[in-house]
Scaffold this motif. Structure first.
Motif, mmCIF file in Angstrom:
data_model
loop_
_atom_site.group_PDB
_atom_site.id
_atom_site.type_symbol
_atom_site.label_atom_id
_atom_site.label_comp_id
_atom_site.label_asym_id
_atom_site.label_seq_id
_atom_site.Cartn_x
_atom_site.Cartn_y
_atom_site.Cartn_z
ATOM 1 N N ASP A 43 0.819 -1.216 0.000
ATOM 2 C CA ASP A 43 0.000 0.000 0.000
ATOM 3 C C ASP A 43 0.853 1.267 0.000
ATOM 4 O OD1 ASP A 43 -2.787 -1.206 0.464
ATOM 5 O OD2 ASP A 43 -1.582 -2.126 2.044
ATOM 6 N N TYR A 44 1.992 1.215 0.684
ATOM 7 C CA TYR A 44 2.868 2.376 0.788
ATOM 8 C C TYR A 44 4.310 1.919 0.656
ATOM 9 C CZ TYR A 44 -1.356 4.552 2.614
ATOM 10 O OH TYR A 44 -2.638 5.014 2.756
ATOM 11 N N ALA A 45 5.171 2.837 0.261
ATOM 12 C CA ALA A 45 6.605 2.555 0.177
ATOM 13 C C ALA A 45 7.357 3.586 1.006
ATOM 14 C CB ALA A 45 7.078 2.591 -1.269
ATOM 15 N N VAL A 46 8.381 3.137 1.701
ATOM 16 C CA VAL A 46 9.252 4.005 2.496
ATOM 17 C C VAL A 46 10.674 3.763 2.002
ATOM 18 C CG1 VAL A 46 10.160 4.491 4.793
ATOM 19 C CG2 VAL A 46 7.719 3.986 4.499
ATOM 20 N N LEU A 47 11.289 4.798 1.458
ATOM 21 C CA LEU A 47 12.593 4.615 0.837
ATOM 22 C C LEU A 47 13.314 5.951 0.732
ATOM 23 C CD1 LEU A 47 11.715 5.745 -2.175
ATOM 24 C CD2 LEU A 47 10.827 3.442 -2.403
ATOM 25 N N TRP A 48 14.522 5.910 0.163
ATOM 26 C CA TRP A 48 15.300 7.145 0.003
ATOM 27 C C TRP A 48 15.990 7.161 -1.354
ATOM 28 C CZ3 TRP A 48 15.632 11.870 0.710
ATOM 29 C CH2 TRP A 48 16.825 12.598 0.559
ATOM 30 N N MET A 49 16.951 6.288 -1.562
ATOM 31 C CA MET A 49 17.667 6.228 -2.837
ATOM 32 C C MET A 49 17.408 4.864 -3.455
ATOM 33 S SD MET A 49 21.263 8.029 -1.681
ATOM 34 C CE MET A 49 21.926 8.002 -3.344
ATOM 35 N N PRO A 50 16.224 4.655 -4.019
ATOM 36 C CA PRO A 50 15.868 3.311 -4.493
ATOM 37 C C PRO A 50 16.620 2.935 -5.762
ATOM 38 C CG PRO A 50 14.188 4.881 -5.146
ATOM 39 C CD PRO A 50 15.159 5.631 -4.276
ATOM 40 N N PRO A 51 17.022 1.674 -5.880
ATOM 41 C CA PRO A 51 17.591 1.209 -7.146
ATOM 42 C C PRO A 51 16.491 1.099 -8.193
ATOM 43 C CG PRO A 51 17.349 -0.612 -5.616
ATOM 44 C CD PRO A 51 16.993 0.623 -4.858
ATOM 45 N N GLU A 52 16.874 1.148 -9.437
ATOM 46 C CA GLU A 52 15.881 1.107 -10.512
ATOM 47 C C GLU A 52 15.061 -0.178 -10.469
ATOM 48 O OE1 GLU A 52 15.673 2.144 -15.295
ATOM 49 O OE2 GLU A 52 17.602 1.912 -14.270
ATOM 50 N N ALA A 53 15.679 -1.256 -10.005
ATOM 51 C CA ALA A 53 14.975 -2.539 -9.963
ATOM 52 C C ALA A 53 13.778 -2.518 -9.020
ATOM 53 C CB ALA A 53 15.948 -3.648 -9.546
ATOM 54 N N LEU A 54 13.745 -1.577 -8.092
ATOM 55 C CA LEU A 54 12.640 -1.509 -7.127
ATOM 56 C C LEU A 54 11.392 -0.858 -7.726
ATOM 57 C CD1 LEU A 54 12.905 -0.562 -3.387
ATOM 58 C CD2 LEU A 54 11.292 0.693 -4.812
ATOM 59 N N LEU A 55 11.543 -0.085 -8.778
ATOM 60 C CA LEU A 55 10.430 0.714 -9.286
ATOM 61 C C LEU A 55 9.215 -0.122 -9.662
ATOM 62 C CD1 LEU A 55 12.296 3.364 -11.495
ATOM 63 C CD2 LEU A 55 11.729 3.452 -9.059
ATOM 64 N N ALA A 56 9.446 -1.331 -10.135
ATOM 65 C CA ALA A 56 8.317 -2.184 -10.524
ATOM 66 C C ALA A 56 7.402 -2.497 -9.350
ATOM 67 C CB ALA A 56 8.843 -3.484 -11.141
ATOM 68 N N GLU A 57 7.940 -2.465 -8.127
ATOM 69 C CA GLU A 57 7.134 -2.780 -6.942
ATOM 70 C C GLU A 57 6.270 -1.600 -6.493
ATOM 71 O OE1 GLU A 57 7.066 -5.760 -6.012
ATOM 72 O OE2 GLU A 57 8.862 -6.539 -7.007
ATOM 73 N N LEU A 58 6.436 -0.455 -7.144
ATOM 74 C CA LEU A 58 5.695 0.738 -6.735
ATOM 75 C C LEU A 58 4.393 0.930 -7.504
ATOM 76 C CD1 LEU A 58 8.671 3.293 -6.488
ATOM 77 C CD2 LEU A 58 7.698 1.855 -4.675
ATOM 78 N N ALA A 59 4.111 0.038 -8.428
ATOM 79 C CA ALA A 59 2.982 0.239 -9.337
ATOM 80 C C ALA A 59 1.645 0.390 -8.621
ATOM 81 C CB ALA A 59 2.924 -0.913 -10.336
ATOM 82 N N GLN A 60 1.475 -0.280 -7.467
ATOM 83 C CA GLN A 60 0.165 -0.260 -6.813
ATOM 84 C C GLN A 60 0.154 0.505 -5.488
ATOM 85 O OE1 GLN A 60 -2.100 -4.005 -6.941
ATOM 86 N NE2 GLN A 60 -0.453 -4.898 -8.190
ATOM 87 N N VAL A 61 1.239 1.183 -5.141
ATOM 88 C CA VAL A 61 1.246 1.904 -3.866
ATOM 89 C C VAL A 61 0.379 3.162 -3.959
ATOM 90 C CG1 VAL A 61 3.550 1.044 -3.275
ATOM 91 C CG2 VAL A 61 3.319 3.271 -4.401
ATOM 92 N N LYS A 62 -0.131 3.569 -2.797
ATOM 93 C CA LYS A 62 -0.959 4.775 -2.717
ATOM 94 C C LYS A 62 -0.116 6.030 -2.532
ATOM 95 C CE LYS A 62 -4.470 2.081 -0.228
ATOM 96 N NZ LYS A 62 -5.190 1.961 1.067
ATOM 97 N N ALA A 63 1.080 5.870 -1.967
ATOM 98 C CA ALA A 63 1.974 7.003 -1.739
ATOM 99 C C ALA A 63 3.372 6.465 -1.488
ATOM 100 C CB ALA A 63 1.508 7.855 -0.558
ATOM 101 N N ILE A 64 4.358 7.314 -1.780
ATOM 102 C CA ILE A 64 5.762 6.992 -1.536
ATOM 103 C C ILE A 64 6.290 7.963 -0.493
ATOM 104 C CG2 ILE A 64 8.072 6.873 -2.549
ATOM 105 C CD1 ILE A 64 6.639 6.390 -5.279
ATOM 106 N N PHE A 65 6.841 7.416 0.587
ATOM 107 C CA PHE A 65 7.410 8.242 1.646
ATOM 108 C C PHE A 65 8.931 8.226 1.546
ATOM 109 C CE2 PHE A 65 3.195 7.513 3.228
ATOM 110 C CZ PHE A 65 2.880 8.668 3.938
ATOM 111 N N LEU A 66 9.530 9.410 1.629
ATOM 112 C CA LEU A 66 10.978 9.542 1.584
ATOM 113 C C LEU A 66 11.521 9.721 2.996
ATOM 114 C CD1 LEU A 66 11.253 12.043 -1.408
ATOM 115 C CD2 LEU A 66 11.165 9.535 -1.476
ATOM 116 N N THR A 67 12.666 9.133 3.254
ATOM 117 C CA THR A 67 13.250 9.240 4.593
ATOM 118 C C THR A 67 14.241 10.397 4.679
ATOM 119 O OG1 THR A 67 14.922 7.586 4.024
ATOM 120 C CG2 THR A 67 12.919 6.799 5.096
ATOM 121 N N GLY A 68 14.010 11.424 3.896
ATOM 122 C CA GLY A 68 14.826 12.633 3.936
ATOM 123 C C GLY A 68 14.007 13.809 3.460
ATOM 124 N N ALA A 69 14.631 14.997 3.494
ATOM 125 C CA ALA A 69 13.906 16.217 3.129
ATOM 126 C C ALA A 69 13.954 16.503 1.639
ATOM 127 C CB ALA A 69 14.481 17.410 3.901
ATOM 128 N N GLY A 70 14.939 15.944 0.929
ATOM 129 C CA GLY A 70 15.069 16.181 -0.504
ATOM 130 C C GLY A 70 14.378 15.109 -1.312
#
Length: 309
Positions: free
Chosen positions: A41-68
């Motif tokens: 439902d959600y993803a929590v990450l910072w500097m994701p590798p490109e291989a992870l992007l496929a797992e984001l297709a169905q998330v409702k929001a992406i949370f970053l663990t930094g300010a940028g």
């Protein structure tokens, strides 16, 4: 509720533990390349590798663990059209203010010169800088930038701020937009870079703009290494136009062993520690926002993809 977690440093256990305490209704799934993962439902990450992007297709929001947001926005249209939510303060503003204040005072009080004297066994009082001539310019007046400004104002320095859009702050001379950048830089003795990294701000501090700073100016960069044209800064330090710099961020991190910054004593180097993520506070903030989203409520700190922050 399922949360996909990725940590570039591989340290995931404390995050899983704190999420279990602060958001017990969620199952946290640690991403591993090649592993089969059920939709989250959600993803929590910072500097994701490109291989992870496929797992984001169905998330409702992406949370970053930094300010940028530059570390994820580089993927552009490969990202799903969902909110990307960066951290608010989460304990970083006070750390950033401590870091910047330390280096401002170190330069203003000439402690670097006194340390050099001490190493050579020299006892001599040096001429003090005049505070009224010691203007401090902060580039970037968001939450973290304002934290630094608030920390500096009580010392009585002339404080200036530059931002993309106009702002008014009591006790601060404010500038905005590209048309005022030259005037801002030419009157700034200590330049503090706290900008988000976007295509517009990449290499913003190149030889031409750094040369606008007055003779003997000092640079503090706690934003992103990509803001500074590093060879240009090094040349200006070696020429004496810029007295020195305190750098916490670099175009390549870790800073390579052969980088010439290591051999320049007038450039202080720290390993991207000016404001470290405080895990518990960050998870508490994300848990609150996840619950708000589940209830259909708006949340703060949503990244504007067109602006890049």
């Amino acid at each position: 509720m399922r949360i996909l977690l990725h940590r570039a440093d591989g340290v995931t256990e404390p995050w899983v533990r704190d999420f279990a305490e602060l958001l017990p209704e969620a199952e946290v799934v640690v991403w591993q390349e090649g592993a089969s993962i059920a939709p989250c439902d959600y993803a929590v990450l910072w500097m994701p590798p490109e291989a992870l992007l496929a797992e984001l297709a169905q998330v409702k929001a992406i949370f970053l663990t930094g300010a940028g947001a530059d570390a994820i926005l580089k993927y552009g249209d490969a990202l799903p059209p969902v909110p990307i939510i960066r951290l608010g303060d989460a304990g970083m503003a006070i750390q950033m203010a401590e870091y910047v204040t330390y280096f401002v005072l170190r330069y203003f009080r000439r402690f670097d010169d006194y340390e050099q004297q001490a190493r050579s066994g020299t006892w001599a009082q040096l001429a003090q800088h005049r505070k009224e001539d010691f203007s401090i310019g902060v580039m970037g007046m968001g939450v973290l930038g304002m934290g630094v400004i608030d920390a500096l104002l009580p010392f009585g320095f002339p404080v200036r701020g530059w931002s993309r859009s106009p702002k008014q702050v009591d006790g601060v001379q404010c500038f905005s937009g590209a048309e005022s950048l030259g005037e801002f830089l030419s009157g700034t003795r200590v330049l503090v870079c706290m900008l988000p990294l976007t295509p517009d701000t990449h290499n913003l501090l190149d030889r031409a703009r750094l040369s606008l700073l007055p003779q003997g100016a000092y640079l503090i960069n706690v934003a992103r290494g990509g803001h500074v044209a590093e060879p240009d800064l090094l040349a200006l330090v070696r020429s004496g136009h810029i007295a020195g710099a305190a750098l916490d961020v670099f175009s390549e991190e870790p800073l390579p062993a052969a980088h010439p910054f290591w051999d320049e004593p007038r450039i202080g180097i720290t390993p991207h520690i000016s404001a470290l993520t405080i895990r518990t506070e960050s998870i508490r903030q994300m848990a609150g926002k996840i619950r708000a989203l589940e209830n259909g409520e708006p949340v703060a700190d949503v990244v504007d993809r067109t602006r890049g922050y």
